[in-house]
Design a protein around this motif. Sequence first.
Motif, PDB file in Angstrom:
ATOM      1  N   PRO A  61      93.340 -27.486  11.956  1.00 42.79           N
ATOM      2  CA  PRO A  61      91.931 -27.074  11.993  1.00 42.79           C
ATOM      3  C   PRO A  61      91.513 -26.756  13.432  1.00 42.79           C
ATOM      4  CG  PRO A  61      92.208 -29.149  10.806  1.00 42.79           C
ATOM      5  CD  PRO A  61      93.507 -28.854  11.482  1.00 42.79           C
ATOM      6  N   LEU A  62      90.750 -25.701  13.597  1.00 39.40           N
ATOM      7  CA  LEU A  62      90.245 -25.294  14.906  1.00 39.40           C
ATOM      8  C   LEU A  62      88.781 -25.712  15.053  1.00 39.40           C
ATOM      9  CD1 LEU A  62      91.809 -21.720  15.032  1.00 39.40           C
ATOM     10  CD2 LEU A  62      92.622 -23.788  16.187  1.00 39.40           C
TER      11      LEU A  62
ATOM     12  N   PRO B  46     108.663 -24.919  11.990  1.00 42.41           N
ATOM     13  CA  PRO B  46     107.994 -26.227  11.993  1.00 42.41           C
ATOM     14  C   PRO B  46     106.729 -26.256  11.134  1.00 42.41           C
ATOM     15  CG  PRO B  46     108.635 -25.622  14.216  1.00 42.41           C
ATOM     16  CD  PRO B  46     108.883 -24.412  13.339  1.00 42.41           C
ATOM     17  N   TRP B  47     106.096 -25.135  10.909  1.00 43.55           N
ATOM     18  CA  TRP B  47     104.859 -25.065  10.148  1.00 43.55           C
ATOM     19  C   TRP B  47     105.086 -24.568   8.716  1.00 43.55           C
ATOM     20  CZ3 TRP B  47     106.289 -22.094  14.231  1.00 43.55           C
ATOM     21  CH2 TRP B  47     106.578 -20.761  13.947  1.00 43.55           C
ATOM     22  N   ASN B  48     106.314 -24.182   8.372  1.00 38.55           N
ATOM     23  CA  ASN B  48     106.614 -23.688   7.026  1.00 38.55           C
ATOM     24  C   ASN B  48     108.055 -24.026   6.685  1.00 38.55           C
ATOM     25  OD1 ASN B  48     107.268 -20.500   5.539  1.00 38.55           O
ATOM     26  ND2 ASN B  48     106.448 -22.276   4.522  1.00 38.55           N
TER      27      ASN B  48
ATOM     28  N   TYR C 110      97.525 -21.210  11.702  1.00 34.49           N
ATOM     29  CA  TYR C 110      98.805 -21.285  11.009  1.00 34.49           C
ATOM     30  C   TYR C 110      99.845 -20.590  11.876  1.00 34.49           C
ATOM     31  CZ  TYR C 110     102.328 -20.633   7.354  1.00 34.49           C
ATOM     32  OH  TYR C 110     103.486 -20.652   6.629  1.00 34.49           O
ATOM     33  N   GLY C 111     100.965 -21.226  12.060  1.00 34.83           N
ATOM     34  CA  GLY C 111     102.036 -20.614  12.830  1.00 34.83           C
ATOM     35  C   GLY C 111     102.179 -21.237  14.199  1.00 34.83           C
ATOM     36  N   PRO C 112     102.962 -20.575  15.056  1.00 36.71           N
ATOM     37  CA  PRO C 112     103.225 -21.155  16.372  1.00 36.71           C
ATOM     38  C   PRO C 112     101.978 -21.183  17.246  1.00 36.71           C
ATOM     39  CG  PRO C 112     104.123 -18.936  16.254  1.00 36.71           C
ATOM     40  CD  PRO C 112     103.615 -19.274  14.875  1.00 36.71           C
ATOM     41  N   ALA C 113     101.939 -22.154  18.133  1.00 37.60           N
ATOM     42  CA  ALA C 113     100.797 -22.301  19.041  1.00 37.60           C
ATOM     43  C   ALA C 113     100.633 -21.087  19.940  1.00 37.60           C
ATOM     44  CB  ALA C 113     100.959 -23.563  19.884  1.00 37.60           C
ATOM     45  N   THR C 114     101.713 -20.358  20.174  1.00 36.99           N
ATOM     46  CA  THR C 114     101.666 -19.196  21.064  1.00 36.99           C
ATOM     47  C   THR C 114     101.084 -17.962  20.395  1.00 36.99           C
ATOM     48  OG1 THR C 114     103.927 -18.631  20.449  1.00 36.99           O
ATOM     49  CG2 THR C 114     103.612 -19.972  22.446  1.00 36.99           C
TER      50      THR C 114
END
Length: 174
Positions: A99-100, A79-81, A107-111
């Motif tokens: 952005p944090l 989903p992010w790439n 970047y990447g999965p939320a987990t």
Amino acid sequence: MDRYIMSAPDAVRLVDSLDAAEVEFAVSGGWAVDALLGEQTREHADLDLFLPAEDLAKLVTALGHHGIDRIEPRPDTRPWNFVLHDGRRLRVDLHLYEPLPDGALHYGPATENFSFPAEALTGVGTIAGRQVRCETPAWSVRWHTGYPPRPTDHHDVPLLCQRFNLALPPGFHA
């Protein structure tokens, strides 16, 4: 299907469209290397872009005006790439981030806790005389490592290291 080719005029045309659509992005990958070097040093199959996930809809609309409206099925699609293409020769490899609060970019999965500093995307280069925001030289080298180097990596990384006086990573030769 023809071979994918992202020429400098194609890349500039897409960058101009994204700017007009007010998409926040940074050029990454091979075109970022050549942008930082200020000249095209090899052929490119695609245009890699980092962008905030919230700008995805604007980007899809802008690229759609160029016929780039299909997702390329690939085993590494996430989903992010993922890659969008026009079915003929233009391909754009998208890298979405969030952005944090501390200013870093996730970047990447939320987990997973993979983030990098926003400064990584503050490089400036040129494609066919057109100024673009891109990854910085040090981050470009870093993102070309961590996996078995491809021929393009063996081309790009030494050029960046030599031009910007960066240490050549293990596994690369000058």
